[in-house]
Design an enzyme around this catalytic site. Sequence first.
Site, PDB file in Angstrom:
ATOM      1  N   TYR A  24      -1.555  -0.367  10.696  1.00 37.18           N
ATOM      2  CA  TYR A  24      -1.848  -1.013   9.415  1.00 37.18           C
ATOM      3  C   TYR A  24      -0.671  -0.840   8.450  1.00 37.18           C
ATOM      4  O   TYR A  24      -0.202  -1.800   7.826  1.00 37.18           O
ATOM      5  CB  TYR A  24      -3.139  -0.419   8.813  1.00 37.18           C
ATOM      6  CG  TYR A  24      -3.339  -0.800   7.371  1.00 37.18           C
ATOM      7  CD1 TYR A  24      -3.649  -2.103   7.013  1.00 37.18           C
ATOM      8  CD2 TYR A  24      -3.183   0.146   6.349  1.00 37.18           C
ATOM      9  CE1 TYR A  24      -3.805  -2.456   5.690  1.00 37.18           C
ATOM     10  CE2 TYR A  24      -3.343  -0.206   5.029  1.00 37.18           C
ATOM     11  CZ  TYR A  24      -3.653  -1.509   4.698  1.00 37.18           C
ATOM     12  OH  TYR A  24      -3.788  -1.854   3.379  1.00 37.18           O
ATOM     13  N   LYS A  64       2.109  -3.641   6.595  1.00 39.01           N
ATOM     14  CA  LYS A  64       2.441  -3.760   5.162  1.00 39.01           C
ATOM     15  C   LYS A  64       3.949  -3.677   4.952  1.00 39.01           C
ATOM     16  O   LYS A  64       4.540  -4.441   4.177  1.00 39.01           O
ATOM     17  CB  LYS A  64       1.728  -2.662   4.360  1.00 39.01           C
ATOM     18  CG  LYS A  64       0.229  -2.853   4.286  1.00 39.01           C
ATOM     19  CD  LYS A  64      -0.133  -4.066   3.430  1.00 39.01           C
ATOM     20  CE  LYS A  64      -1.567  -4.475   3.558  1.00 39.01           C
ATOM     21  NZ  LYS A  64      -1.884  -5.736   2.917  1.00 39.01           N
ATOM     22  N   SER A  66       0.840  -1.197   0.000  1.00 39.25           N
ATOM     23  CA  SER A  66       0.000   0.000   0.000  1.00 39.25           C
ATOM     24  C   SER A  66       0.873   1.244   0.000  1.00 39.25           C
ATOM     25  O   SER A  66       1.959   1.264   0.594  1.00 39.25           O
ATOM     26  CB  SER A  66      -0.867  -0.011   1.256  1.00 39.25           C
ATOM     27  OG  SER A  66      -1.525   1.220   1.416  1.00 39.25           O
ATOM     28  N   PHE A  70      -2.309   2.878  -4.597  1.00 39.78           N
ATOM     29  CA  PHE A  70      -2.769   4.173  -4.078  1.00 39.78           C
ATOM     30  C   PHE A  70      -4.233   4.000  -3.638  1.00 39.78           C
ATOM     31  O   PHE A  70      -4.505   3.157  -2.804  1.00 39.78           O
ATOM     32  CB  PHE A  70      -2.435   5.304  -5.058  1.00 39.78           C
ATOM     33  CG  PHE A  70      -0.964   5.686  -4.872  1.00 39.78           C
ATOM     34  CD1 PHE A  70       0.048   4.844  -5.328  1.00 39.78           C
ATOM     35  CD2 PHE A  70      -0.600   6.799  -4.141  1.00 39.78           C
ATOM     36  CE1 PHE A  70       1.389   5.112  -5.053  1.00 39.78           C
ATOM     37  CE2 PHE A  70       0.734   7.089  -3.872  1.00 39.78           C
ATOM     38  CZ  PHE A  70       1.727   6.241  -4.329  1.00 39.78           C
TER      39      PHE A  70
HETATM   40  P1  NAD Z   1     -11.101  -6.641   1.435  1.00 38.47           P
HETATM   41  O1  NAD Z   1     -11.278  -6.590   2.910  1.00 38.47           O
HETATM   42  O2  NAD Z   1     -12.292  -6.402   0.574  1.00 38.47           O
HETATM   43  O3  NAD Z   1     -10.449  -8.034   1.013  1.00 38.47           O
HETATM   44  C1  NAD Z   1      -9.587  -8.750   1.845  1.00 38.47           C
HETATM   45  C2  NAD Z   1     -10.123 -10.177   1.940  1.00 38.47           C
HETATM   46  O4  NAD Z   1      -9.269 -10.947   2.787  1.00 38.47           O
HETATM   47  C3  NAD Z   1     -11.532 -10.248   2.532  1.00 38.47           C
HETATM   48  O5  NAD Z   1     -12.368 -10.990   1.673  1.00 38.47           O
HETATM   49  C4  NAD Z   1     -11.322 -10.959   3.871  1.00 38.47           C
HETATM   50  O6  NAD Z   1     -12.449 -11.763   4.228  1.00 38.47           O
HETATM   51  C5  NAD Z   1     -10.072 -11.775   3.599  1.00 38.47           C
HETATM   52  N1  NAD Z   1      -9.285 -12.097   4.790  1.00 38.47           N
HETATM   53  C6  NAD Z   1      -8.895 -11.274   5.784  1.00 38.47           C
HETATM   54  N2  NAD Z   1      -8.174 -11.947   6.691  1.00 38.47           N
HETATM   55  C7  NAD Z   1      -8.083 -13.224   6.259  1.00 38.47           C
HETATM   56  C8  NAD Z   1      -7.467 -14.388   6.755  1.00 38.47           C
HETATM   57  N3  NAD Z   1      -6.809 -14.386   7.920  1.00 38.47           N
HETATM   58  N4  NAD Z   1      -7.586 -15.541   6.044  1.00 38.47           N
HETATM   59  C9  NAD Z   1      -8.274 -15.566   4.878  1.00 38.47           C
HETATM   60  N5  NAD Z   1      -8.882 -14.486   4.361  1.00 38.47           N
HETATM   61  C10 NAD Z   1      -8.778 -13.330   5.038  1.00 38.47           C
HETATM   62  O7  NAD Z   1      -9.946  -5.611   1.068  1.00 38.47           O
HETATM   63  P2  NAD Z   1      -9.412  -5.146  -0.359  1.00 38.47           P
HETATM   64  O8  NAD Z   1      -9.728  -3.710  -0.480  1.00 38.47           O
HETATM   65  O9  NAD Z   1      -9.817  -6.087  -1.397  1.00 38.47           O
HETATM   66  O10 NAD Z   1      -7.850  -5.242  -0.097  1.00 38.47           O
HETATM   67  C11 NAD Z   1      -7.090  -6.370  -0.510  1.00 38.47           C
HETATM   68  C12 NAD Z   1      -5.658  -6.179  -0.046  1.00 38.47           C
HETATM   69  O11 NAD Z   1      -5.149  -4.960  -0.591  1.00 38.47           O
HETATM   70  C13 NAD Z   1      -5.506  -6.045   1.467  1.00 38.47           C
HETATM   71  O12 NAD Z   1      -4.313  -6.715   1.854  1.00 38.47           O
HETATM   72  C14 NAD Z   1      -5.362  -4.566   1.700  1.00 38.47           C
HETATM   73  O13 NAD Z   1      -4.620  -4.277   2.847  1.00 38.47           O
HETATM   74  C15 NAD Z   1      -4.626  -4.140   0.439  1.00 38.47           C
HETATM   75  N6  NAD Z   1      -4.831  -2.736   0.076  1.00 38.47           N
HETATM   76  C16 NAD Z   1      -6.100  -2.249  -0.040  1.00 38.47           C
HETATM   77  C17 NAD Z   1      -6.302  -0.907  -0.361  1.00 38.47           C
HETATM   78  C18 NAD Z   1      -7.677  -0.342  -0.416  1.00 38.47           C
HETATM   79  O14 NAD Z   1      -7.822   0.871  -0.251  1.00 38.47           O
HETATM   80  N7  NAD Z   1      -8.722  -1.112  -0.676  1.00 38.47           N
HETATM   81  C19 NAD Z   1      -5.200  -0.082  -0.585  1.00 38.47           C
HETATM   82  C20 NAD Z   1      -3.919  -0.611  -0.485  1.00 38.47           C
HETATM   83  C21 NAD Z   1      -3.746  -1.950  -0.150  1.00 38.47           C
HETATM   84  C1  WQD Z   2      -9.403  10.023   0.881  1.00 42.38           C
HETATM   85  C2  WQD Z   2      -9.602  11.507   1.107  1.00 42.38           C
HETATM   86  C3  WQD Z   2      -9.881  12.069   3.419  1.00 42.38           C
HETATM   87  C4  WQD Z   2     -13.724  10.023   3.981  1.00 42.38           C
HETATM   88  C5  WQD Z   2      -6.884   4.985   3.035  1.00 42.38           C
HETATM   89  C6  WQD Z   2      -5.843   4.267   3.834  1.00 42.38           C
HETATM   90  C7  WQD Z   2      -4.778   3.744   2.940  1.00 42.38           C
HETATM   91  C8  WQD Z   2      -5.339   2.939   1.788  1.00 42.38           C
HETATM   92  C9  WQD Z   2      -6.457   3.612   1.101  1.00 42.38           C
HETATM   93  C10 WQD Z   2      -5.240   0.604   2.284  1.00 42.38           C
HETATM   94  C11 WQD Z   2      -8.828  12.057   2.310  1.00 42.38           C
HETATM   95  C12 WQD Z   2     -11.146  12.379   2.642  1.00 42.38           C
HETATM   96  C13 WQD Z   2     -12.552  10.516   3.445  1.00 42.38           C
HETATM   97  C14 WQD Z   2     -14.762  10.931   4.340  1.00 42.38           C
HETATM   98  C15 WQD Z   2     -13.388  12.743   3.575  1.00 42.38           C
HETATM   99  N1  WQD Z   2      -5.882   1.693   2.232  1.00 42.38           N
HETATM  100  N2  WQD Z   2     -12.380  11.850   3.256  1.00 42.38           N
HETATM  101  N3  WQD Z   2     -14.553  12.257   4.119  1.00 42.38           N
HETATM  102  O1  WQD Z   2      -7.060   8.046   3.747  1.00 42.38           O
HETATM  103  O2  WQD Z   2      -6.127   8.325   1.397  1.00 42.38           O
HETATM  104  O3  WQD Z   2      -6.285   6.090   2.372  1.00 42.38           O
HETATM  105  O4  WQD Z   2      -7.419   4.093   2.056  1.00 42.38           O
HETATM  106  O5  WQD Z   2      -4.067   0.395   2.125  1.00 42.38           O
HETATM  107  O6  WQD Z   2      -3.929   3.009   3.740  1.00 42.38           O
HETATM  108  O7  WQD Z   2      -5.305   5.181   4.765  1.00 42.38           O
HETATM  109  O8  WQD Z   2      -8.348   7.207   1.724  1.00 42.38           O
HETATM  110  O9  WQD Z   2     -10.707   7.255   1.039  1.00 42.38           O
HETATM  111  O10 WQD Z   2     -10.148   7.315   3.508  1.00 42.38           O
HETATM  112  O11 WQD Z   2      -9.673   9.311   2.100  1.00 42.38           O
HETATM  113  O12 WQD Z   2     -13.252  13.968   3.419  1.00 42.38           O
HETATM  114  O13 WQD Z   2     -15.825  10.543   4.852  1.00 42.38           O
HETATM  115  O14 WQD Z   2     -10.991  11.726   1.418  1.00 42.38           O
HETATM  116  O15 WQD Z   2      -9.649  13.048   4.408  1.00 42.38           O
HETATM  117  O16 WQD Z   2      -8.428  13.358   1.995  1.00 42.38           O
HETATM  118  P1  WQD Z   2      -6.906   7.532   2.372  1.00 42.38           P
HETATM  119  P2  WQD Z   2      -9.799   7.712   2.115  1.00 42.38           P
END
Ligand code: NAD
Ligand code: WQD
Length: 336
Positions: A147, A151, A123, A176
Site C-alpha cells: 500500500y 502511494k 500518506s 497522518f
Molecule cells: P475510503 O475507502 O473511505 O475512500 C476511498 C473511496 O474510493 C471509496 O469510496 C471507494 O469506493 C473509492 N474507490 C476505490 N477504488 C476506486 C476506483 N477504482 N474508482 C473509483 N472509486 C474508487 O478511504 P478514505 O479513508 O476516505 O481514504 C481516501 C484516500 O486517502 C485514499 O487514497 C487513501 O489511501 C488515502 N489515505 C487514507 C488514510 C486513512 O487512514 N483513512 C490515511 C492516509 C491516506
Molecule cells: C494505530 C495504533 C496500532 C488497531 C494505518 C495505515 C496507514 C494509514 C493510517 C492510510 C497502532 C494500534 C490498532 C487495534 C491497536 N492509512 N491498534 N489495536 O497503523 O498508524 O496506520 O492507518 O494511509 O497507512 O498503516 O493506524 O489505526 O491501524 O493503528 O492497538 O485494533 O493503534 O498498533 O499503534 P496505523 P491504526
Amino acid sequence: MILLTGGAGYIGLHSAVALIEAGHEVVLFDNFSNSKPEGVRRLVKIVGREVACVEGDVRSASDMAAVFARYSIDAVIHFAGLKAVGESVEQPLRYYDNNVAGTLVLLAAMQQAGVRRIVFSSSATVYGAPDFSPIPESAALRPANTYGRTKLMVEEILRDLHASAPDWSVALLRYFNPVGAHSSGQIGEDPSGIPNNLMPFVAQVAVGRRAELNVFGGDYPTPDGTGVRDYIHVMDLADGHRAAVDRVLGDPRDVLTVNLGTGVGYSVLDLVRAFERACCRPIPYRIALRRPGDVPASWGDPSLAGQQLQWTARRSLDDMCRDSWNWQKQNPDGFA
Ligand code: NAD
Ligand code: WQD
C-alpha cells in the site's frame, strides 16, 4: 468545479462538506467499492442542496472521459484508492491496479481535457519506520508495505509529470491518522468487516458491537509502552484539502508536498482514555502481541503546511473522540 475521485468515501465526504461550505462546486466520482450511496445522501442533508455524483471507475478511460466531458472541471482531488495495508500485501496486483494504474488513467484523461491541477491523497505511510519524530517532509521515504509503495509511486509519477509539463500544479498531501467525524453525526468512518484501524475499533467496542479492544503491543519504547500516532480530526483534514485546492487553483505550477497532521503524538491508551471520557463508559481492552509491520511511534511536523497553505489542525483528541462517538452512537451499523 472540483472533481473528487473517491468522493463518497470517508475523507472525500468530509472534504466535500468543507469545499461546499467554502463556496466550491463539487462533483463526486466513485465506484462504491468501499462506500455506500447513503453517505452521499447524508452529505446532501448536511449541506442542504444537491451534490453531483457520478458512479464510475478511475481505471476506466471511458468513465473518466465522460466526467470531464460532462462537467467543467478546474481541479481534481484524487482520493480514489484502496487503503488496507494487510490486504495490499496479500493482493498486490489489485492494489497496483487500483492505486497506480487507476491514477495513470485519471492523469491521461486530465491531460486530454486540459485540466492540470491535482491534489493527491498520499500518506505518512511513505515514511515507513521513521528515524525520529516529528517527521519532516524531507525524511527518508521507505514504505514498508505494498500500500505504501503505491502511494510513493504515485507521488513519483506526479513529480515526473510536472518535470515534463511544468504547467501542472500538484499538491501531495501526506495524511497522518485521520479519525473523527462531522459534528452532525450524519457522516463518519464506516469500515466494512472488522476495523483495521484503532478509532473505529474502539468506537465499535463502545457501542457494543465488539467485546474488547486488542492493544497491539504494550512493550514499545514509548511513555506507556503502546504505539504512538498523530491522530488528526477528519474535519481538520478536510480544511487542509480546501486550502490545497485554493492553492492549486492559483496555478503555482509547482509540486507542493506537505504533511497533514497535528504535530502531536498520542498513545493507544491515551486514545482509549479520551474515548472513555467521550462515551462515559469503560472500554474493555487487553494488551496483545505487537501487530507485524507497526512502528513504535510516528508523528508529523506540520509546519510546512502552516507556511504554504496557511493551514493548521485545530481540533483536540477529545474533539476527535466526541465526534467519532457521536457518529457511532447515532449509526451503530454505519450507513447500513
Ligand atoms: P475510503 O475507502 O473511505 O475512500 C476511498 C473511496 O474510493 C471509496 O469510496 C471507494 O469506493 C473509492 N474507490 C476505490 N477504488 C476506486 C476506483 N477504482 N474508482 C473509483 N472509486 C474508487 O478511504 P478514505 O479513508 O476516505 O481514504 C481516501 C484516500 O486517502 C485514499 O487514497 C487513501 O489511501 C488515502 N489515505 C487514507 C488514510 C486513512 O487512514 N483513512 C490515511 C492516509 C491516506
Ligand atoms: C494505530 C495504533 C496500532 C488497531 C494505518 C495505515 C496507514 C494509514 C493510517 C492510510 C497502532 C494500534 C490498532 C487495534 C491497536 N492509512 N491498534 N489495536 O497503523 O498508524 O496506520 O492507518 O494511509 O497507512 O498503516 O493506524 O489505526 O491501524 O493503528 O492497538 O485494533 O493503534 O498498533 O499503534 P496505523 P491504526
